[in-house]
Design a protein around this motif. Structure first.
Motif, PDB file in Angstrom:
ATOM      1  N   GLY A 197      33.725  27.414  47.343  1.00  0.00           N
ATOM      2  CA  GLY A 197      34.934  27.664  46.576  1.00  0.00           C
ATOM      3  C   GLY A 197      34.813  28.842  45.640  1.00  0.00           C
ATOM      4  O   GLY A 197      35.696  29.078  44.814  1.00  0.00           O
ATOM      5  N   TYR A 198      33.721  29.613  45.749  1.00  0.00           N
ATOM      6  CA  TYR A 198      33.521  30.765  44.870  1.00  0.00           C
ATOM      7  C   TYR A 198      34.407  31.920  45.312  1.00  0.00           C
ATOM      8  O   TYR A 198      34.392  32.314  46.480  1.00  0.00           O
ATOM      9  N   ARG A 199      35.152  32.453  44.373  1.00  0.00           N
ATOM     10  CA  ARG A 199      35.934  33.662  44.597  1.00  0.00           C
ATOM     11  C   ARG A 199      35.201  34.833  43.941  1.00  0.00           C
ATOM     12  O   ARG A 199      34.173  34.652  43.289  1.00  0.00           O
ATOM     13  N   ALA A 200      35.762  35.996  44.073  1.00  0.00           N
ATOM     14  CA  ALA A 200      35.107  37.180  43.505  1.00  0.00           C
ATOM     15  C   ALA A 200      34.958  37.050  41.999  1.00  0.00           C
ATOM     16  O   ALA A 200      33.966  37.514  41.424  1.00  0.00           O
ATOM     17  N   VAL A 201      35.918  36.389  41.329  1.00  0.00           N
ATOM     18  CA  VAL A 201      35.823  36.242  39.872  1.00  0.00           C
ATOM     19  C   VAL A 201      34.638  35.357  39.502  1.00  0.00           C
ATOM     20  O   VAL A 201      33.982  35.576  38.471  1.00  0.00           O
ATOM     21  N   HIS A 202      34.343  34.340  40.320  1.00  0.00           N
ATOM     22  CA  HIS A 202      33.200  33.475  40.049  1.00  0.00           C
ATOM     23  C   HIS A 202      31.887  34.227  40.228  1.00  0.00           C
ATOM     24  O   HIS A 202      30.968  34.115  39.408  1.00  0.00           O
ATOM     25  N   VAL A 203      31.794  35.012  41.308  1.00  0.00           N
ATOM     26  CA  VAL A 203      30.555  35.747  41.579  1.00  0.00           C
ATOM     27  C   VAL A 203      30.307  36.780  40.479  1.00  0.00           C
ATOM     28  O   VAL A 203      29.187  36.928  39.987  1.00  0.00           O
ATOM     29  N   ALA A 204      31.361  37.494  40.091  1.00  0.00           N
ATOM     30  CA  ALA A 204      31.205  38.498  39.032  1.00  0.00           C
ATOM     31  C   ALA A 204      30.764  37.848  37.726  1.00  0.00           C
ATOM     32  O   ALA A 204      29.942  38.407  36.987  1.00  0.00           O
ATOM     33  N   SER A 205      31.276  36.660  37.428  1.00  0.00           N
ATOM     34  CA  SER A 205      30.885  35.963  36.200  1.00  0.00           C
ATOM     35  C   SER A 205      29.451  35.465  36.282  1.00  0.00           C
ATOM     36  O   SER A 205      28.726  35.484  35.285  1.00  0.00           O
ATOM     37  N   GLN A 206      29.024  35.038  37.469  1.00  0.00           N
ATOM     38  CA  GLN A 206      27.650  34.565  37.637  1.00  0.00           C
ATOM     39  C   GLN A 206      26.643  35.689  37.427  1.00  0.00           C
ATOM     40  O   GLN A 206      25.571  35.480  36.855  1.00  0.00           O
ATOM     41  N   TYR A 207      26.991  36.880  37.869  1.00  0.00           N
ATOM     42  CA  TYR A 207      26.072  38.014  37.772  1.00  0.00           C
ATOM     43  C   TYR A 207      26.349  38.904  36.557  1.00  0.00           C
ATOM     44  O   TYR A 207      25.716  39.947  36.398  1.00  0.00           O
ATOM     45  N   GLY A 208      27.283  38.520  35.706  1.00  0.00           N
ATOM     46  CA  GLY A 208      27.554  39.291  34.489  1.00  0.00           C
ATOM     47  C   GLY A 208      28.163  40.646  34.737  1.00  0.00           C
ATOM     48  O   GLY A 208      27.953  41.571  33.935  1.00  0.00           O
ATOM     49  N   GLN A 209      28.941  40.794  35.790  1.00  0.00           N
ATOM     50  CA  GLN A 209      29.568  42.072  36.111  1.00  0.00           C
ATOM     51  C   GLN A 209      30.937  42.132  35.428  1.00  0.00           C
ATOM     52  O   GLN A 209      31.985  41.965  36.044  1.00  0.00           O
ATOM     53  N   THR A 210      30.908  42.402  34.126  1.00  0.00           N
ATOM     54  CA  THR A 210      32.122  42.330  33.319  1.00  0.00           C
ATOM     55  C   THR A 210      33.125  43.412  33.684  1.00  0.00           C
ATOM     56  O   THR A 210      34.328  43.148  33.763  1.00  0.00           O
ATOM     57  N   SER A 211      32.662  44.637  33.892  1.00  0.00           N
ATOM     58  CA  SER A 211      33.575  45.727  34.250  1.00  0.00           C
ATOM     59  C   SER A 211      34.259  45.441  35.584  1.00  0.00           C
ATOM     60  O   SER A 211      35.454  45.690  35.744  1.00  0.00           O
ATOM     61  N   PHE A 212      33.516  44.931  36.541  1.00  0.00           N
ATOM     62  CA  PHE A 212      34.092  44.588  37.835  1.00  0.00           C
ATOM     63  C   PHE A 212      35.130  43.483  37.676  1.00  0.00           C
ATOM     64  O   PHE A 212      36.224  43.551  38.246  1.00  0.00           O
ATOM     65  N   LEU A 213      34.799  42.475  36.877  1.00  0.00           N
ATOM     66  CA  LEU A 213      35.717  41.363  36.655  1.00  0.00           C
ATOM     67  C   LEU A 213      37.003  41.853  36.015  1.00  0.00           C
ATOM     68  O   LEU A 213      38.108  41.490  36.448  1.00  0.00           O
ATOM     69  N   HIS A 214      36.875  42.683  34.997  1.00  0.00           N
ATOM     70  CA  HIS A 214      38.061  43.241  34.348  1.00  0.00           C
ATOM     71  C   HIS A 214      38.889  44.052  35.334  1.00  0.00           C
ATOM     72  O   HIS A 214      40.126  43.992  35.340  1.00  0.00           O
ATOM     73  N   HIS A 215      38.218  44.778  36.209  1.00  0.00           N
ATOM     74  CA  HIS A 215      38.913  45.655  37.154  1.00  0.00           C
ATOM     75  C   HIS A 215      39.763  44.850  38.132  1.00  0.00           C
ATOM     76  O   HIS A 215      40.939  45.167  38.350  1.00  0.00           O
ATOM     77  N   ILE A 216      39.201  43.814  38.733  1.00  0.00           N
ATOM     78  CA  ILE A 216      39.966  43.077  39.747  1.00  0.00           C
ATOM     79  C   ILE A 216      41.040  42.197  39.105  1.00  0.00           C
ATOM     80  O   ILE A 216      42.043  41.858  39.751  1.00  0.00           O
ATOM     81  N   ILE A 217      40.863  41.845  37.820  1.00  0.00           N
ATOM     82  CA  ILE A 217      41.899  41.075  37.136  1.00  0.00           C
ATOM     83  C   ILE A 217      43.055  41.982  36.744  1.00  0.00           C
ATOM     84  O   ILE A 217      44.222  41.670  36.975  1.00  0.00           O
ATOM     85  N   SER A 218      42.734  43.126  36.128  1.00  0.00           N
ATOM     86  CA  SER A 218      43.775  44.001  35.610  1.00  0.00           C
ATOM     87  C   SER A 218      44.514  44.743  36.715  1.00  0.00           C
ATOM     88  O   SER A 218      45.729  44.918  36.645  1.00  0.00           O
ATOM     89  N   LYS A 219      43.798  45.170  37.754  1.00  0.00           N
ATOM     90  CA  LYS A 219      44.421  46.001  38.779  1.00  0.00           C
ATOM     91  C   LYS A 219      44.958  45.197  39.949  1.00  0.00           C
ATOM     92  O   LYS A 219      45.973  45.567  40.548  1.00  0.00           O
ATOM     93  N   TYR A 220      44.302  44.077  40.258  1.00  0.00           N
ATOM     94  CA  TYR A 220      44.690  43.340  41.462  1.00  0.00           C
ATOM     95  C   TYR A 220      45.121  41.901  41.169  1.00  0.00           C
ATOM     96  O   TYR A 220      45.383  41.136  42.100  1.00  0.00           O
ATOM     97  N   GLY A 221      45.204  41.539  39.903  1.00  0.00           N
ATOM     98  CA  GLY A 221      45.747  40.249  39.531  1.00  0.00           C
ATOM     99  C   GLY A 221      44.916  39.059  39.931  1.00  0.00           C
ATOM    100  O   GLY A 221      45.457  37.971  40.195  1.00  0.00           O
ATOM    101  N   ALA A 222      43.599  39.208  39.967  1.00  0.00           N
ATOM    102  CA  ALA A 222      42.736  38.079  40.317  1.00  0.00           C
ATOM    103  C   ALA A 222      42.908  36.957  39.290  1.00  0.00           C
ATOM    104  O   ALA A 222      43.039  37.205  38.091  1.00  0.00           O
ATOM    105  N   ASP A 223      42.900  35.730  39.760  1.00  0.00           N
ATOM    106  CA  ASP A 223      43.101  34.560  38.905  1.00  0.00           C
ATOM    107  C   ASP A 223      41.774  34.194  38.228  1.00  0.00           C
ATOM    108  O   ASP A 223      40.882  33.630  38.851  1.00  0.00           O
TER     109      ASP A 223
END
Length: 495
Positions: free
Chosen positions: A130-156
């Protein structure tokens, strides 16, 4: 999460591949489409495809992984684009149903994510856990990536995995402070429980109880120790007047000692005025954003390439005030505001010390030192010059304690206060000369802006001792606008 294989710079060999004998050169690691994608060798990849290996762009390798996943993991957008344009499935999944976007999230491959999303990648694709890209980015501490897919692509960012865990659960579990700060800033749910009944911060909230929270809860904690300090000072004044200046069991005070006594009393009342001023003055509170705004504001509407306020430092986000605060600012949990050039919260004045009241605080300390010093000098003079007759078995100290207990008590309280004021003033003076705050000095290992390219401490705000002191004495604070910070786009490109 299942481990995702990471290709190292010296090459990854497949199972069963023979290792070279000692003295023999390493074999070429680029042997097929998959290794070429992993190493970002577009020329070799193109050559394999032209030789008839185009089908490999659509099929997994012997371990079940796709060429596009390898390119995404190691952040090769040009290779990813070539694979997609030549038949690679942007949503192809391996045996754990992880896609190339999952692999891009491991390393924070933002440029690859753009390529994938522009060609139809599903931002909410979930693997077997059930891991989505937001979960993987949070697990690995990829904050810039997480911000990018949330702000630009509306990731939940509040999406749940199979165990009911959100991205905030994973960021808290892994201890990724910047990722936690971003998610809280965006309004992630802090109280949602997973299948085990665990909230993201349930463990830390249950164990971290400060001294103030335990013994001075609520309003009394905000009041601080200022009333105690005021009472202490009043007691010192009363003892000074009754036991030193107008003490009936002392000889008549001399004119010189009387003059210095009144100077000390005058300074006392002047310091109380400054005490009130520094306690009540705004230390540089930054107005909080109290509106219930859309998650895309204010962070989401920042122009990443041309931002003057956002430097790419995630400590600028205040999850409580919902603002992007200036550098050197910090949220005070007692005052419940962010403070410009936050130095420290001083419970003895029941206020923060920051950009707007640090000069007043420093003057208050010096006035306290001067008052205490004059009081101690007059008190010592009165005790030392007092004519006494000691018995053979009696010491001078014993005589003073028994005959003049009020004067001895005043001396003890006054010297104790003077010592504390000298230590605090000395520390403040050193920090002013270096143009660094108490908060920065105590937590310099936590702030990336206080580290140079070599990883060692570097203070970008210091203009030299003379300039630092001059700016503070004239303006009351240093002008941080002279420090040129890189834009977020430059920070992302470096990382």
């Amino acid at each position: 999460m299942a481990e995702i294989e990471v290709v190292s710079s010296d090459g990854a060999r497949r199972d069963g591949e023979e290792r070279p004998r000692p003295g023999e050169p390493d074999p070429d690691p680029v042997v097929d489409v998959y290794s070429a994608a992993a190493y970002g060798d577009l020329d070799r990849l193109r050559g394999f495809v032209e030789q008839g290996a185009a089908a490999a762009l659509r099929e997994p390798d012997g371990n079940g992984y796709h060429a596009l996943q390898w390119a995404a993991l190691n952040n090769y957008p040009h290779v990813a684009l070539y694979i997609i344009e030549h038949g690679g499935d942007v949503n192809a999944a391996d045996h754990t149903r992880q896609t190339a976007l999952h692999w891009a999230a491991v390393r924070g491959s933002t440029s690859v994510a753009d390529v994938l999303m522009e060609h139809g990648a599903r931002v909410e694709a979930a693997d077997v856990n059930g891991y989505r890209a937001v979960h993987v980015a949070s697990q690995y501490g990829q904050t810039s990536f997480l911000h990018h897919i949330i702000s630009k692509y509306g990731a939940d960012f509040d999406a749940l995995d199979n165990d009911g865990r959100s991205a905030l659960h994973w960021a808290a579990y892994k201890g990724n402070a910047d990722t936690i700060r971003l998610l809280l800033f965006l309004g992630a749910n802090q109280v949602r429980q997973d299948k085990n009944g665990t909230c993201p911060f349930s463990v830390s909230n249950a164990t971290k109880v400060s001294f103030e929270d335990k013994y001075f809860p609520g309003r009394s904690r905000k009041i601080g120790y200022a009333p105690f300090l005021f009472a202490y000072l009043v007691v010192c004044l009363v003892l000074f007047l009754n036991s030193i200046v107008f003490a009936p069991n002392f000889s008549r005070i001399t004119a010189t000692a009387g003059l210095w006594s009144w100077a000390a009393v005058t300074l006392f009342f002047a310091s109380q005025v400054m005490f009130y001023r520094v306690s009540r003055k705004n230390p540089g509170f930054i107005k909080a954003n109290t509106k219930r705004h859309d998650p895309k504001e204010p962070l989401m509407e920042i122009d990443l390439a041309n931002s003057s306020t956002w430097t790419g430092n995630w400590s600028q986000l205040c999850p409580t005030c919902k603002i992007i605060r200036p550098m050197r600012s910090k949220h005070c949990p007692t005052c419940k505001h962010c403070v410009e050039q936050f130095d420290h919260h001083c419970p003895w004045i029941s206020n923060c010390v920051g950009k707007r009241n640090k000069w007043d605080f420093f003057v208050f300390l010096w006035m306290g030192i001067a008052t205490s010093f004059l009081g101690a000098a007059v008190g010592f003079h009165r005790l030392w010059t007092e004519p006494i007759v000691l018995s053979p078995s009696e010491s001078w100290i014993h005589f003073m304690v028994t005959k003049h207990p009020g004067a001895v008590l005043f001396m003890f309280l006054d010297v104790f206060l003077l010592t504390g004021a000298l230590i605090l003033t000395g520390a403040q003076a050193v920090q002013i000369a270096r143009n660094i705050t108490t908060n920065e000095a105590a937590n310099r290992s936590r702030y990336t802006y206080l580290r140079g390219p070599d990883g060692r401490f570097r203070n970008p705000y210091s203009q030299g001792c003379q300039r630092n002191c001059t700016d503070f004495l004239i303006n009351g604070y240093s002008n941080d606008e002279e420090v040129a910070w890189p834009t977020l786009q430059q920070t992302v490109q470096r990382s």
